[in-house]
Design an enzyme around this catalytic site. Structure first.
Site, mmCIF file in Angstrom:
data_model
loop_
_atom_site.group_PDB
_atom_site.id
_atom_site.type_symbol
_atom_site.label_atom_id
_atom_site.label_comp_id
_atom_site.label_asym_id
_atom_site.label_seq_id
_atom_site.Cartn_x
_atom_site.Cartn_y
_atom_site.Cartn_z
ATOM 1 N N SER A 13 0.817 -1.223 0.000
ATOM 2 C CA SER A 13 0.000 0.000 0.000
ATOM 3 C C SER A 13 0.844 1.263 0.000
ATOM 4 O O SER A 13 0.390 2.319 -0.405
ATOM 5 C CB SER A 13 -0.932 0.000 1.220
ATOM 6 O OG SER A 13 -0.173 -0.158 2.407
ATOM 7 N N ARG A 14 2.083 1.153 0.490
ATOM 8 C CA ARG A 14 2.952 2.349 0.532
ATOM 9 C C ARG A 14 4.415 1.915 0.535
ATOM 10 O O ARG A 14 4.709 0.719 0.517
ATOM 11 C CB ARG A 14 2.625 3.226 1.739
ATOM 12 C CG ARG A 14 2.615 2.493 3.053
ATOM 13 C CD ARG A 14 1.877 3.298 4.136
ATOM 14 N NE ARG A 14 1.569 2.469 5.290
ATOM 15 C CZ ARG A 14 2.405 2.260 6.303
ATOM 16 N NH1 ARG A 14 3.580 2.838 6.315
ATOM 17 N NH2 ARG A 14 2.053 1.492 7.320
ATOM 18 N N ASP A 55 -3.778 -9.570 6.903
ATOM 19 C CA ASP A 55 -2.735 -9.473 7.928
ATOM 20 C C ASP A 55 -1.808 -10.670 7.760
ATOM 21 O O ASP A 55 -2.208 -11.815 8.010
ATOM 22 C CB ASP A 55 -3.402 -9.480 9.310
ATOM 23 C CG ASP A 55 -2.392 -9.383 10.439
ATOM 24 O OD1 ASP A 55 -1.175 -9.488 10.177
ATOM 25 O OD2 ASP A 55 -2.833 -9.203 11.591
ATOM 26 N N ASN A 82 7.122 -8.514 1.377
ATOM 27 C CA ASN A 82 7.659 -7.185 1.689
ATOM 28 C C ASN A 82 7.105 -6.602 2.991
ATOM 29 O O ASN A 82 7.774 -5.777 3.610
ATOM 30 C CB ASN A 82 7.345 -6.252 0.499
ATOM 31 C CG ASN A 82 7.519 -4.798 0.863
ATOM 32 O OD1 ASN A 82 8.633 -4.281 0.881
ATOM 33 N ND2 ASN A 82 6.419 -4.115 1.184
ATOM 34 N N SER A 134 16.734 -7.030 5.544
ATOM 35 C CA SER A 134 17.315 -5.714 5.849
ATOM 36 C C SER A 134 18.785 -5.875 6.197
ATOM 37 O O SER A 134 19.186 -6.913 6.744
ATOM 38 C CB SER A 134 16.587 -5.097 7.045
ATOM 39 O OG SER A 134 17.287 -3.981 7.528
ATOM 40 N N TYR A 147 13.789 -6.442 15.472
ATOM 41 C CA TYR A 147 13.811 -6.280 14.008
ATOM 42 C C TYR A 147 15.001 -7.026 13.388
ATOM 43 O O TYR A 147 14.846 -7.749 12.393
ATOM 44 C CB TYR A 147 13.875 -4.786 13.688
ATOM 45 C CG TYR A 147 13.764 -4.422 12.233
ATOM 46 C CD1 TYR A 147 12.541 -4.493 11.566
ATOM 47 C CD2 TYR A 147 14.881 -3.985 11.518
ATOM 48 C CE1 TYR A 147 12.444 -4.139 10.233
ATOM 49 C CE2 TYR A 147 14.783 -3.628 10.184
ATOM 50 C CZ TYR A 147 13.561 -3.705 9.548
ATOM 51 O OH TYR A 147 13.467 -3.361 8.219
ATOM 52 N N ALA A 149 16.613 -9.548 14.626
ATOM 53 C CA ALA A 149 16.368 -10.998 14.759
ATOM 54 C C ALA A 149 15.386 -11.473 13.694
ATOM 55 O O ALA A 149 15.593 -12.514 13.055
ATOM 56 C CB ALA A 149 15.845 -11.312 16.153
ATOM 57 N N LYS A 151 14.781 -10.151 10.768
ATOM 58 C CA LYS A 151 15.331 -10.063 9.409
ATOM 59 C C LYS A 151 16.450 -11.074 9.190
ATOM 60 O O LYS A 151 16.620 -11.596 8.078
ATOM 61 C CB LYS A 151 15.817 -8.635 9.129
ATOM 62 C CG LYS A 151 14.680 -7.607 9.084
ATOM 63 C CD LYS A 151 13.671 -7.938 8.001
ATOM 64 C CE LYS A 151 12.653 -6.843 7.773
ATOM 65 N NZ LYS A 151 11.703 -7.142 6.690
ATOM 66 N N ILE A 180 16.241 3.304 3.173
ATOM 67 C CA ILE A 180 15.389 3.740 2.057
ATOM 68 C C ILE A 180 14.377 4.758 2.580
ATOM 69 O O ILE A 180 13.773 4.550 3.644
ATOM 70 C CB ILE A 180 14.644 2.518 1.442
ATOM 71 C CG1 ILE A 180 15.616 1.374 1.107
ATOM 72 C CG2 ILE A 180 13.840 2.937 0.211
ATOM 73 C CD1 ILE A 180 16.698 1.689 0.100
HETATM 74 P P1 NDP Z 1 6.290 1.055 5.310
HETATM 75 O O1 NDP Z 1 6.085 1.218 6.799
HETATM 76 O O2 NDP Z 1 6.374 2.269 4.475
HETATM 77 O O3 NDP Z 1 5.143 0.091 4.715
HETATM 78 C C1 NDP Z 1 4.878 -1.133 5.354
HETATM 79 C C2 NDP Z 1 3.866 -1.918 4.566
HETATM 80 O O4 NDP Z 1 3.652 -3.171 5.239
HETATM 81 C C3 NDP Z 1 2.513 -1.240 4.488
HETATM 82 O O5 NDP Z 1 1.916 -1.561 3.255
HETATM 83 C C4 NDP Z 1 1.728 -1.901 5.627
HETATM 84 O O6 NDP Z 1 0.311 -1.925 5.440
HETATM 85 C C5 NDP Z 1 2.260 -3.321 5.513
HETATM 86 N N1 NDP Z 1 2.080 -4.104 6.726
HETATM 87 C C6 NDP Z 1 2.519 -3.843 7.984
HETATM 88 N N2 NDP Z 1 2.125 -4.831 8.821
HETATM 89 C C7 NDP Z 1 1.425 -5.721 8.074
HETATM 90 C C8 NDP Z 1 0.749 -6.935 8.356
HETATM 91 N N3 NDP Z 1 0.741 -7.468 9.590
HETATM 92 N N4 NDP Z 1 0.114 -7.581 7.344
HETATM 93 C C9 NDP Z 1 0.135 -7.064 6.103
HETATM 94 N N5 NDP Z 1 0.753 -5.922 5.769
HETATM 95 C C10 NDP Z 1 1.383 -5.263 6.750
HETATM 96 O O7 NDP Z 1 7.600 0.153 5.173
HETATM 97 P P2 NDP Z 1 8.796 0.183 4.086
HETATM 98 O O8 NDP Z 1 8.223 0.340 2.736
HETATM 99 O O9 NDP Z 1 9.824 1.122 4.570
HETATM 100 O O10 NDP Z 1 9.394 -1.296 4.265
HETATM 101 C C11 NDP Z 1 9.011 -2.377 3.432
HETATM 102 C C12 NDP Z 1 9.898 -3.571 3.765
HETATM 103 O O11 NDP Z 1 11.271 -3.207 3.577
HETATM 104 C C13 NDP Z 1 9.783 -4.032 5.204
HETATM 105 O O12 NDP Z 1 9.878 -5.431 5.284
HETATM 106 C C14 NDP Z 1 10.976 -3.390 5.872
HETATM 107 O O13 NDP Z 1 11.382 -4.086 7.034
HETATM 108 C C15 NDP Z 1 12.004 -3.471 4.750
HETATM 109 N N6 NDP Z 1 13.089 -2.523 4.884
HETATM 110 C C16 NDP Z 1 12.872 -1.173 4.841
HETATM 111 C C17 NDP Z 1 13.930 -0.290 4.947
HETATM 112 C C18 NDP Z 1 13.776 1.176 4.855
HETATM 113 O O14 NDP Z 1 14.791 1.879 4.991
HETATM 114 N N7 NDP Z 1 12.573 1.713 4.628
HETATM 115 C C19 NDP Z 1 15.299 -0.778 5.150
HETATM 116 C C20 NDP Z 1 15.416 -2.213 5.180
HETATM 117 C C21 NDP Z 1 14.351 -3.035 5.049
HETATM 118 P P3 NDP Z 1 -0.617 -0.674 5.985
HETATM 119 O O15 NDP Z 1 -0.276 0.488 5.100
HETATM 120 O O16 NDP Z 1 -1.994 -1.144 5.811
HETATM 121 O O17 NDP Z 1 -0.201 -0.467 7.410
#
Ligand code: NDP
Length: 239
Positions: A13-14, A55, A82, A134, A147, A149, A151, A180
């Site tokens: 979604s984002r 979820d 993701n 990550s 986190y 652990a 990853k 990112i």
């Molecule tokens: P965001 O917080 O921007 O987005 C997280 C996304 O995950 C949203 O779509 C959210 O949905 C969804 N989400 C959270 N919990 C659940 C759940 N229980 N079930 C389904 N969907 C869920 O995160 P990022 O885009 O920054 O990160 C994406 C991935 O990249 C993650 O795994 C993160 O750990 C990894 N990552 C990110 C880094 C960074 O610098 N940003 C660095 C390293 C790794 P909703 O919008 O509905 O809450």
């Protein structure tokens, strides 16, 4: 390149997931994202990207979603795990709840989704699974015991499942982003951001599109001979 493929991205979604989904849109592929809380329906409809509220930490919710996708599309070709969360805090102050939420979403969520999707991939003897881990899971970050652990667990999971599914022509790899720019990293203080920046050889934070490019490669036929790997996309933090 992805014509007629069904591509599923959790947490699309984002942030990074959304960038990945956008990179596949317009490919004559069926692109589907999942989210947990809310989604900009108008935007995703305009991009012809389907969405499911699911979820990932809840096996029942995952199974219902996958059953529905298989029923409507017949198959899933690419799964991108993701979805992820952070609940940072020093170990001494970390609550059991914050530990559980992060492990259940980031690690158990990958297990739930991969288990539910791999049955379909095994029966058609092809598939690509890409797990977003990550650099925190490789080097460990203070304040991120939960986190890091989760990853690190995803990296081990990736290797084990890559070996299990290799005979069915299913590739399982991981991508480890560095820092990112997304809502997840917006939460960091300016001081922490600056200290991260100092540790990045390429001297800039990454963009969602930096991750999407590598994910697209791993999802493509160009990566047919790659499995069990973790590719860092981090401006050179890990080397
Ligand atoms: P965001 O917080 O921007 O987005 C997280 C996304 O995950 C949203 O779509 C959210 O949905 C969804 N989400 C959270 N919990 C659940 C759940 N229980 N079930 C389904 N969907 C869920 O995160 P990022 O885009 O920054 O990160 C994406 C991935 O990249 C993650 O795994 C993160 O750990 C990894 N990552 C990110 C880094 C960074 O610098 N940003 C660095 C390293 C790794 P909703 O919008 O509905 O809450």
């Amino acid at each position: 390149m992805f014509k007629d493929k069904t591509i599923l991205i959790t947490g699309g979604s984002r942030g990074i997931g959304r960038s990945i989904a956008e990179s596949f849109a317009g490919e004559e592929a069926s692109v589907i994202v999942t989210f947990k809380n809310s989604i900009d329906e108008e935007y995703f409809n305009s991009k012809n990207i389907s969405f499911y509220k699911c979820d990932v930490s809840d096996m029942k919710s995952v199974q219902e979603t996958i059953d529905d996708i298989i029923k409507s599309r017949g198959k899933i070709d690419v799964l991108i795990n993701n979805a992820g969360v952070t609940k940072d805090g020093l170990l001494m102050r970390m609550s059991e709840e914050d530990w559980d939420i992060v492990i259940d979403t980031n690690l158990k969520g990958v297990f739930n989704m991969t288990k539910a999707v791999s049955r379909n991939m095994m029966s058609k003897r092809s598939g690509k699974i890409i797990n977003i881990t990550s650099v925190s899971g490789i080097m460990g970050n203070p304040g991120q015991a939960n986190y890091s652990a989760s990853k690190a667990g995803v990296i081990g999971f990736t290797k084990a499942v890559a070996k299990e599914l290799s005979s069915r022509n299913i590739n399982v790899n991981a991508v480890a982003p560095g820092f990112i720019e997304t809502e997840m990293t917006d939460k960091l203080t300016e001081e922490v951001r600056q200290s991260y920046l100092n540790s990045i050889p390429l001297k800039r934070f990454g963009k969602g599109s930096d991750i999407a490019g590598v994910v697209r490669f791993l999802a493509s036929a160009d990566a047919d001979y790659i499995t069990g790997q973790t590719i860092c996309v981090d401006g050179g933090i890990i080397m």
